[in-house]
Motif scaffolding. Structure first.
Motif, PDB file in Angstrom:
ATOM      1  N   ILE A 117       0.869  -1.192   0.000  1.00  0.00           N
ATOM      2  CA  ILE A 117       0.000   0.000   0.000  1.00  0.00           C
ATOM      3  C   ILE A 117       0.899   1.233   0.000  1.00  0.00           C
ATOM      4  O   ILE A 117       1.701   1.421   0.912  1.00  0.00           O
ATOM      5  N   ASP A 118       0.779   2.040  -1.050  1.00  0.00           N
ATOM      6  CA  ASP A 118       1.513   3.305  -1.097  1.00  0.00           C
ATOM      7  C   ASP A 118       0.536   4.403  -0.693  1.00  0.00           C
ATOM      8  O   ASP A 118      -0.420   4.692  -1.408  1.00  0.00           O
ATOM      9  N   SER A 119       0.792   4.983   0.492  1.00  0.00           N
ATOM     10  CA  SER A 119      -0.188   5.925   1.050  1.00  0.00           C
ATOM     11  C   SER A 119       0.072   7.370   0.646  1.00  0.00           C
ATOM     12  O   SER A 119      -0.581   8.270   1.164  1.00  0.00           O
ATOM     13  N   SER A 120       1.017   7.587  -0.289  1.00  0.00           N
ATOM     14  CA  SER A 120       1.380   8.971  -0.661  1.00  0.00           C
ATOM     15  C   SER A 120       0.157   9.825  -0.976  1.00  0.00           C
ATOM     16  O   SER A 120       0.079  10.977  -0.576  1.00  0.00           O
ATOM     17  N   ASP A 121      -0.792   9.239  -1.719  1.00  0.00           N
ATOM     18  CA  ASP A 121      -1.982  10.008  -2.107  1.00  0.00           C
ATOM     19  C   ASP A 121      -3.256   9.451  -1.482  1.00  0.00           C
ATOM     20  O   ASP A 121      -4.333   9.557  -2.059  1.00  0.00           O
ATOM     21  N   MET A 122      -3.116   8.824  -0.306  1.00  0.00           N
ATOM     22  CA  MET A 122      -4.303   8.256   0.346  1.00  0.00           C
ATOM     23  C   MET A 122      -4.538   8.927   1.688  1.00  0.00           C
ATOM     24  O   MET A 122      -3.594   9.353   2.345  1.00  0.00           O
ATOM     25  N   THR A 123      -5.792   8.976   2.115  1.00  0.00           N
ATOM     26  CA  THR A 123      -6.072   9.485   3.463  1.00  0.00           C
ATOM     27  C   THR A 123      -5.891   8.326   4.451  1.00  0.00           C
ATOM     28  O   THR A 123      -5.848   7.154   4.050  1.00  0.00           O
ATOM     29  N   ILE A 124      -5.814   8.674   5.733  1.00  0.00           N
ATOM     30  CA  ILE A 124      -5.688   7.642   6.778  1.00  0.00           C
ATOM     31  C   ILE A 124      -6.875   6.678   6.678  1.00  0.00           C
ATOM     32  O   ILE A 124      -6.697   5.454   6.718  1.00  0.00           O
ATOM     33  N   GLU A 125      -8.073   7.248   6.509  1.00  0.00           N
ATOM     34  CA  GLU A 125      -9.282   6.405   6.439  1.00  0.00           C
ATOM     35  C   GLU A 125      -9.200   5.415   5.284  1.00  0.00           C
ATOM     36  O   GLU A 125      -9.588   4.259   5.425  1.00  0.00           O
ATOM     37  N   GLU A 126      -8.691   5.882   4.145  1.00  0.00           N
ATOM     38  CA  GLU A 126      -8.602   4.988   2.984  1.00  0.00           C
ATOM     39  C   GLU A 126      -7.648   3.822   3.253  1.00  0.00           C
ATOM     40  O   GLU A 126      -7.921   2.684   2.871  1.00  0.00           O
ATOM     41  N   VAL A 127      -6.535   4.119   3.919  1.00  0.00           N
ATOM     42  CA  VAL A 127      -5.556   3.053   4.205  1.00  0.00           C
ATOM     43  C   VAL A 127      -6.153   2.060   5.205  1.00  0.00           C
ATOM     44  O   VAL A 127      -6.065   0.837   5.018  1.00  0.00           O
ATOM     45  N   VAL A 128      -6.798   2.587   6.252  1.00  0.00           N
ATOM     46  CA  VAL A 128      -7.414   1.715   7.269  1.00  0.00           C
ATOM     47  C   VAL A 128      -8.444   0.809   6.585  1.00  0.00           C
ATOM     48  O   VAL A 128      -8.471  -0.408   6.817  1.00  0.00           O
ATOM     49  N   HIS A 129      -9.246   1.402   5.723  1.00  0.00           N
ATOM     50  CA  HIS A 129     -10.289   0.662   5.025  1.00  0.00           C
ATOM     51  C   HIS A 129      -9.676  -0.464   4.174  1.00  0.00           C
ATOM     52  O   HIS A 129     -10.168  -1.592   4.168  1.00  0.00           O
ATOM     53  N   ALA A 130      -8.588  -0.145   3.479  1.00  0.00           N
ATOM     54  CA  ALA A 130      -7.937  -1.142   2.616  1.00  0.00           C
ATOM     55  C   ALA A 130      -7.436  -2.327   3.455  1.00  0.00           C
ATOM     56  O   ALA A 130      -7.555  -3.492   3.045  1.00  0.00           O
ATOM     57  N   ILE A 131      -6.906  -2.047   4.644  1.00  0.00           N
ATOM     58  CA  ILE A 131      -6.375  -3.128   5.489  1.00  0.00           C
ATOM     59  C   ILE A 131      -7.523  -3.957   6.073  1.00  0.00           C
ATOM     60  O   ILE A 131      -7.452  -5.195   6.109  1.00  0.00           O
ATOM     61  N   LEU A 132      -8.588  -3.281   6.484  1.00  0.00           N
ATOM     62  CA  LEU A 132      -9.733  -4.015   7.028  1.00  0.00           C
ATOM     63  C   LEU A 132     -10.350  -4.922   5.957  1.00  0.00           C
ATOM     64  O   LEU A 132     -10.756  -6.051   6.239  1.00  0.00           O
ATOM     65  N   ASN A 133     -10.388  -4.443   4.722  1.00  0.00           N
ATOM     66  CA  ASN A 133     -10.877  -5.250   3.596  1.00  0.00           C
ATOM     67  C   ASN A 133     -10.054  -6.510   3.426  1.00  0.00           C
ATOM     68  O   ASN A 133     -10.573  -7.598   3.226  1.00  0.00           O
ATOM     69  N   GLU A 134      -8.736  -6.313   3.487  1.00  0.00           N
ATOM     70  CA  GLU A 134      -7.792  -7.413   3.353  1.00  0.00           C
ATOM     71  C   GLU A 134      -8.038  -8.445   4.459  1.00  0.00           C
ATOM     72  O   GLU A 134      -8.061  -9.653   4.208  1.00  0.00           O
TER      73      GLU A 134
END
Ligand code: DC
Length: 220
Positions: A198-215
């Motif tokens: 996950i490259d968070s350069s252009d992501m919000t914290i919420e988007e990253v958290v969401h991606a991990i929870l999905n995983e």
């Protein structure tokens, strides 16, 4: 036990993200960098000459690191003293990165980290969690961001605290620490084969958290 491993370079936002994921899932958040930092603090306080690498291991025998969890927050105990308030400074981070190259020191912390993950559902972050500490973690994430973006985030944090700083120097420090952590002989920072990048350069914290929870939902 469910184990989520999050690795990545300094300043990628691992702890912010890992804390939120752990909270959502009711897991314990284990910050392994804080263990290396607590050891680093010991060497800093004792004015140990970090050039004397051969004496590192001997000196480290005087150090006991333990964790306790208060209201879901990890507290690091250095020889019984809670040192959470002293380990977040750059000076301690640099020493942590140096002592993290020592095999005996790594082995001791590895045993403690593995024990916690055997006994609890954890989100654990660090450099070698997916590759060495928890090779069987159900979810592995490699979280990164450009050095420019990581420096910008750190700069904002320091400015908000009212500290004077120079963004170019911060980025230079980040690049140096990346190099040291990725090129050491033992347990270098790298993406595990089965880790999701996950490259968070252009992501919000919420988007990253969401991606991990999905995983997690897919793998559990
Ligand atoms: O994530 P951090 O900045 O708090 O970590 C400080 C240093 O500790 C990091 O530069 C390298 C070392 N470290 C490590 O070698 N392995 C880990 N699992 C966590 C941290």
């Amino acid at each position: 036990m469910m184990n989520i491993a999050i690795d990545g370079p300094a300043g990628a936002g691992k702890s912010t993200i890992a804390k939120r994921v752990a909270k959502q899932l009711g897991f314990i958040y284990v910050d392994t960098g804080a263990m290396f930092r607590a050891m680093g603090l010991y060497f800093l306080r004792n004015q140990f000459d970090m050039e004397q690498k051969s004496l590192l291991e001997e000196e480290s025998k005087k150090i006991d690191i333990a964790l306790k969890f208060e209201n879901g927050e990890q507290q690091v105990l250095l020889n019984g003293e809670n040192v959470n308030g002293y380990i977040r400074v750059e000076e301690v981070g640099k020493i942590a990165s140096i002592i993290a190259t020592n095999p005996a020191i790594r082995t001791r912390l590895l045993e403690l980290q593995q024990k916690i993950a055997r006994e609890n559902h954890v989100v654990m972050d660090g450099r070698d969690i997916g590759t060495c500490v928890l090779p069987n973690a159900q979810v592995k994430i490699y979280l990164t961001a450009s050095s420019k973006e990581r420096a910008r985030r750190r700069y904002e944090e320091l400015i908000a605290k009212g500290e004077q700083c120079d963004i170019a120097i911060i980025e230079e420090d980040i690049i140096q620490r990346d190099y040291a952590d990725m090129n050491r002989e033992i347990a270098p920072l790298r993406q595990a084969k089965d880790a999701v990048l996950i490259d968070s350069s252009d992501m919000t914290i919420e988007e990253v958290v969401h991606a991990i929870l999905n995983e997690y939902e897919q793998k559990k």
